[in-house]
Write a protein that holds these residues in place. Sequence first.
Motif, short mmCIF file in Angstrom:
data_model
loop_
_atom_site.label_atom_id
_atom_site.label_comp_id
_atom_site.label_asym_id
_atom_site.label_seq_id
_atom_site.Cartn_x
_atom_site.Cartn_y
_atom_site.Cartn_z
N ALA A 140 0.83 -1.20 0.00
CA ALA A 140 0.00 0.00 0.00
C ALA A 140 0.87 1.25 0.00
CB ALA A 140 -0.92 0.00 1.22
N ASP A 141 0.33 2.34 -0.58
CA ASP A 141 1.05 3.61 -0.60
C ASP A 141 1.14 4.19 0.81
OD1 ASP A 141 1.28 3.42 -3.34
OD2 ASP A 141 -0.49 4.65 -3.75
N ILE A 142 2.21 4.93 1.07
CA ILE A 142 2.39 5.65 2.32
C ILE A 142 2.47 7.14 1.99
CG2 ILE A 142 3.95 6.07 4.27
CD1 ILE A 142 4.87 3.17 4.02
N LYS A 143 1.78 7.97 2.75
CA LYS A 143 1.82 9.41 2.52
C LYS A 143 3.25 9.90 2.67
CE LYS A 143 -0.33 13.79 3.82
NZ LYS A 143 -1.29 14.47 4.72
N GLY A 144 3.75 10.57 1.63
CA GLY A 144 5.12 11.05 1.62
C GLY A 144 6.09 10.08 0.96
N GLY A 145 5.61 8.89 0.61
CA GLY A 145 6.49 7.88 0.04
C GLY A 145 6.41 7.75 -1.46
N GLU A 146 5.93 8.80 -2.13
CA GLU A 146 5.70 8.75 -3.57
C GLU A 146 6.98 8.43 -4.36
OE1 GLU A 146 4.78 11.17 -1.56
OE2 GLU A 146 2.59 11.04 -1.55
N PRO A 147 6.84 7.86 -5.57
CA PRO A 147 8.02 7.46 -6.36
C PRO A 147 8.97 8.62 -6.65
CG PRO A 147 6.02 6.50 -7.28
CD PRO A 147 5.57 7.46 -6.22
N TRP A 148 10.25 8.31 -6.61
CA TRP A 148 11.30 9.26 -6.99
C TRP A 148 11.47 9.15 -8.50
CZ3 TRP A 148 17.18 8.71 -5.49
CH2 TRP A 148 17.89 9.82 -5.97
N THR A 149 10.94 10.10 -9.22
CA THR A 149 10.96 10.08 -10.67
C THR A 149 12.03 11.03 -11.21
OG1 THR A 149 9.26 11.78 -10.76
CG2 THR A 149 8.51 9.49 -10.77
N GLY A 150 12.16 11.05 -12.53
CA GLY A 150 13.07 11.99 -13.18
C GLY A 150 14.47 11.44 -13.34
N LYS A 151 15.26 12.16 -14.13
CA LYS A 151 16.64 11.74 -14.39
C LYS A 151 17.50 11.94 -13.16
CE LYS A 151 16.66 12.40 -19.39
NZ LYS A 151 17.34 13.03 -20.54
N LYS A 152 18.47 11.04 -12.99
CA LYS A 152 19.35 11.07 -11.83
C LYS A 152 20.80 10.99 -12.28
CE LYS A 152 15.77 8.43 -9.44
NZ LYS A 152 14.90 8.40 -10.65
N GLN A 153 21.67 11.55 -11.49
CA GLN A 153 23.10 11.38 -11.66
C GLN A 153 23.62 10.57 -10.47
OE1 GLN A 153 24.88 12.40 -14.38
NE2 GLN A 153 22.89 13.07 -15.20
N THR A 154 24.71 9.86 -10.68
CA THR A 154 25.29 9.10 -9.59
C THR A 154 25.63 10.03 -8.43
OG1 THR A 154 26.24 7.51 -11.14
CG2 THR A 154 27.18 7.55 -8.93
N GLY A 155 25.11 9.73 -7.26
CA GLY A 155 25.34 10.58 -6.09
C GLY A 155 24.18 11.48 -5.75
N ASP A 156 23.16 11.54 -6.62
CA ASP A 156 21.97 12.35 -6.32
C ASP A 156 21.25 11.76 -5.11
OD1 ASP A 156 22.51 14.01 -8.39
OD2 ASP A 156 20.83 13.39 -9.66
N GLU A 157 20.63 12.65 -4.31
CA GLU A 157 19.93 12.21 -3.11
C GLU A 157 18.46 12.56 -3.15
OE1 GLU A 157 21.77 13.59 0.44
OE2 GLU A 157 23.62 12.44 0.13
N HIS A 158 17.68 11.77 -2.41
CA HIS A 158 16.24 12.02 -2.30
C HIS A 158 15.79 11.67 -0.88
CE1 HIS A 158 12.13 12.48 -3.81
NE2 HIS A 158 11.81 11.40 -3.12
N GLU A 159 14.85 12.45 -0.35
CA GLU A 159 14.32 12.18 0.98
C GLU A 159 12.81 11.97 0.91
OE1 GLU A 159 15.27 15.18 3.80
OE2 GLU A 159 17.33 14.48 4.09
N TRP A 160 12.35 10.99 1.65
CA TRP A 160 10.91 10.78 1.82
C TRP A 160 10.56 11.11 3.27
CZ3 TRP A 160 13.83 7.15 -0.97
CH2 TRP A 160 13.42 6.91 -2.29
N MET A 161 9.64 12.03 3.48
CA MET A 161 9.12 12.35 4.81
C MET A 161 7.79 11.62 4.94
SD MET A 161 11.51 14.30 5.97
CE MET A 161 10.73 14.87 7.47
#
Length: 388
Positions: A140-161
Amino acid sequence: MNRRFLSLALALATLLGSVTGASAAKESSLHLNFGSNDRHQNWPFAGKSRLPGSVSDPAQQELRGKIHTFAVKESNLFVKVYASDILSPHPSMGFRFGNKAGDFFEIPGQEGMVVAKVRMRAGSKGSAAGTPAIKTVGGADIKGGEPWTGKKQTGDEHEWMLEGVEPGAPVRLTITRSGICELQDLEVFYKNAKVKKPKKGSVEVVEIVFNSETNEKGDLLFDLPTLAYTDKNAGKTITKTVGKYNFDFWAKNGVTKATSGGGKVISALSLNAEGMSSATKKHYGSEEPAAAWIKLPGIEGMKLVSVEMTTSATIPAKDRSSGVAGISSAIIDESGRGSADQVGDTSFAFSRTASMLLEDPEAGRPYYISIKDAKNFTVQKITLTYKK
């Protein structure tokens, strides 16, 4: 405060949190570092990785389609990973897993705490990279846990609250579209949660221990044959009583006890034993792995929510041990194969202990630990948790 010191401080907070329990006032963190842009490879789990270094290694075929458990160093936490295609470490791309939607990296829950934030550093380039999201164990989906989309470079960071995660519940970093997910670094922040004390009788824990410091009358497995005589009860159902509950055991090639110290100590329950007897110099058991199962008791008005199983040896091992375990609602054919509808095939290749959470259990219903492709599958302990 530099980043390295911060990571060490957060790791220390995790260990302190396990000591002080839910009364701790600060966030605690689980920090798993696998690699870096400078190609420094790390392994945050206990023991050597023993994973193939190449995604094209033929050994990947043995890892596919199974749940693998990894013990986190210097903690009592376990991470679970399911990969339909790839499971491999890399110095710069980090921990690579998956390739298909639904593959996951399960982040452990901690008692009295909730997963509040997850930070990921990507090891991959491009637009897909598994497009990871944070979901519940049930998908099930969690609020704030939406997919990390878009182009990425090695070392890019993302946070889910995250919001709404249940206290003590694990969450899953889940691939939402085709693509290998590559983790350079993963940091998980936990917050204290107000947890209502369970009402008396609302939780019951049943533990069955197979090893013993003796091998005499009164020991649970005393009257079982030793490994060399596994054929005596091949294909027969063996019933054992633990407290007020009955457990049934079945293995196509026999249910036996493993002993040590010249037969003075019972070391484990053995399913489908195979080998050469040192005493008789004769071969016993079958060269072919087969199914086995353990029927767990149903308790009226209560649901079986988790099964923790500890094996006595890493599987597979040099002594030709093998087998994967799942949790099934039913045994579906005469070969002893289970449905694995509650928990899928769980491997013990990288950890002796695995905790299996049932997907949608029914109250009062007995379930099965169903084991397939088993040979010399040895078990030391099973812990069952039931809730109303």
